[in-house]
Design a protein around this motif. Structure first.
Motif, short mmCIF file in Angstrom:
data_model
loop_
_atom_site.label_atom_id
_atom_site.label_comp_id
_atom_site.label_asym_id
_atom_site.label_seq_id
_atom_site.Cartn_x
_atom_site.Cartn_y
_atom_site.Cartn_z
N THR A 169 5.06 63.88 -10.12
CA THR A 169 5.14 65.38 -9.79
C THR A 169 4.18 65.87 -8.78
OG1 THR A 169 3.86 66.05 -11.63
CG2 THR A 169 6.22 65.66 -12.15
N ALA A 170 3.10 65.11 -8.51
CA ALA A 170 2.20 65.31 -7.30
C ALA A 170 2.62 65.56 -6.09
CB ALA A 170 0.95 64.54 -7.70
N ILE A 212 11.63 57.64 -3.11
CA ILE A 212 10.78 58.35 -2.39
C ILE A 212 9.27 58.57 -2.87
CG2 ILE A 212 10.22 61.02 -1.80
CD1 ILE A 212 13.42 61.36 -1.93
N ALA A 213 9.36 58.56 -4.33
CA ALA A 213 8.04 58.61 -4.69
C ALA A 213 6.99 57.34 -4.36
CB ALA A 213 8.00 58.66 -6.21
N LEU A 214 7.94 55.93 -4.45
CA LEU A 214 7.36 54.94 -4.21
C LEU A 214 6.95 54.93 -2.91
CD1 LEU A 214 9.46 52.37 -6.44
CD2 LEU A 214 7.35 52.99 -6.66
N HIS A 225 -2.50 59.45 -7.63
CA HIS A 225 -2.59 58.19 -8.00
C HIS A 225 -3.96 57.75 -8.48
CE1 HIS A 225 -3.62 53.59 -7.21
NE2 HIS A 225 -2.46 53.51 -8.08
N ASN A 226 -4.34 57.15 -9.72
CA ASN A 226 -5.85 56.84 -9.87
C ASN A 226 -5.88 55.82 -10.57
OD1 ASN A 226 -6.00 57.71 -12.87
ND2 ASN A 226 -4.79 59.41 -11.90
N THR A 227 -6.95 54.96 -10.66
CA THR A 227 -7.11 53.75 -11.67
C THR A 227 -8.43 53.92 -12.19
OG1 THR A 227 -6.04 52.53 -10.06
CG2 THR A 227 -7.21 51.41 -11.52
#
Length: 309
Positions: A139-140, A14-16, A102-104
């Motif tokens: 968890t977000a 699900i997260a992916l 998600h961040n980079t």
């Protein structure tokens, strides 16, 4: 066995899937920032040291303002030119928030060696070297099955991965124009959840006097990543080298991920301080999101004694 295995790893699937959907709008690719023309070192290290001053440049972009978890980008460049070794050097950092959890972050030292072919032609060769930090917070995201929360297999910590990152670039300049080519994220053939894949950038910038106080600066930008192609053409008009305004256009190129955009830019420069603002207006039939995308730049040049020859 198959049912049990699927249940245990369902949250990861699900997260992916959520991550993939979040990435689809700008899936693990660098954003094309309109006002990068003023400080290009985060995309091309060959632009390092292209002014006489110690240049401090801050660039911020909020895409689809008002949309939850819309993409956000921040860029900080600090560069200097050293005449004795014909080299520019500095530091570049960029941060991208690309969706839910998600961040980079990219941090690089940048260096450029400049060769004067004559008083009017200059070749700059640049290299950027540093790290790319990719983070994803499981968890977000909201799980479909609320029973997954609290399980021993539920991930409570953010997953952060660090990888080396390199950029290579070239710029060839004349007093009236500059052309550049660069490749970012050299080591990464493809994008993953935690790092951006290889990008190709090609651009041209003009600088033509059309009067004693007016300068026309056409700009052409193109970048390619995986199956994505983004093209931009436009121009800035400077008055007394103090005020500027301009328009640029990005056609959709039959690409549902990057709809057609008209970008409006305004700015001013006063005593080494520069402020610029741009606004993206969606035009393409594929554009289903609001047009309120904003970019702001702030920069300051610290003057040094003496000028380059």
């Amino acid at each position: 066995m198959i049912t049990v295995g699927f249940k245990i790893y369902k949250k990861y699937i699900i997260a992916l899937c959520v991550a993939w959907l979040a990435f689809a709008a700008h899936a693990q690719q660098d954003l094309m920032l309109t006002q990068e023309v003023f400080s290009r070192v985060n995309k091309n290290p060959a632009a390092t040291g292209n002014t006489d001053d110690i240049d401090i440049f801050l660039h911020g972009r909020i895409q689809w303002a008002g949309v939850d978890n819309g993409p956000k980008t921040t860029v900080l460049n600090v560069t200097n030119y050293v005449e004795k070794i014909h080299s520019g050097m500095g530091f570049s950092m960029s941060y991208d928030h690309m969706g839910i959890g998600h961040n980079t972050t990219n941090m690089k030292l940048v260096y450029a060696y400049q060769i004067d072919f004559s008083e009017r032609y200059l070749l700059s060769m640049g290299l950027g070297a540093g790290v790319q930090i990719g983070g994803f917070d499981y968890t977000a995201n909201t799980m479909v099955d609320v029973n997954e929360y609290g399980n021993d297999t539920y991930p409570y910590e953010k997953d952060v991965r660090v990888s080396p990152d390199f950029d290579l670039g070239f710029e060839f300049s004349h007093p009236n124009w500059t052309v550049g080519l660069s490749i970012t994220h050299l080591l990464n053939k493809e994008s993953t959840t935690f790092k951006n894949g290889r990008h190709l950038y090609v651009y041209g910038i003009g600088d033509f006097h059309v009067g004693e106080q007016v300068i026309l600066a056409p700009v052409v930008n193109y970048f390619h990543h995986d199956k994505t192609d983004v093209f931009e053409v436009g121009s800035l008009v400077y008055f007394k080298r103090m005020f500027w305004g301009g328009l640029s256009w990005r056609p959709d190129l039959h690409d549902k991920v990057n709809p057609s955009m008209l970008v409006i830019t305004l700015g001013f420069e006063l005593k080494k301080f520069r402020f610029g603002y741009s606004y993206d207006l969606g035009l393409g039939s594929n554009d289903k999101l609001p047009s309120n995308t904003h970019e702001v730049i702030l920069s300051y040049g610290i003057a040094k004694k003496g000028k380059r020859k």
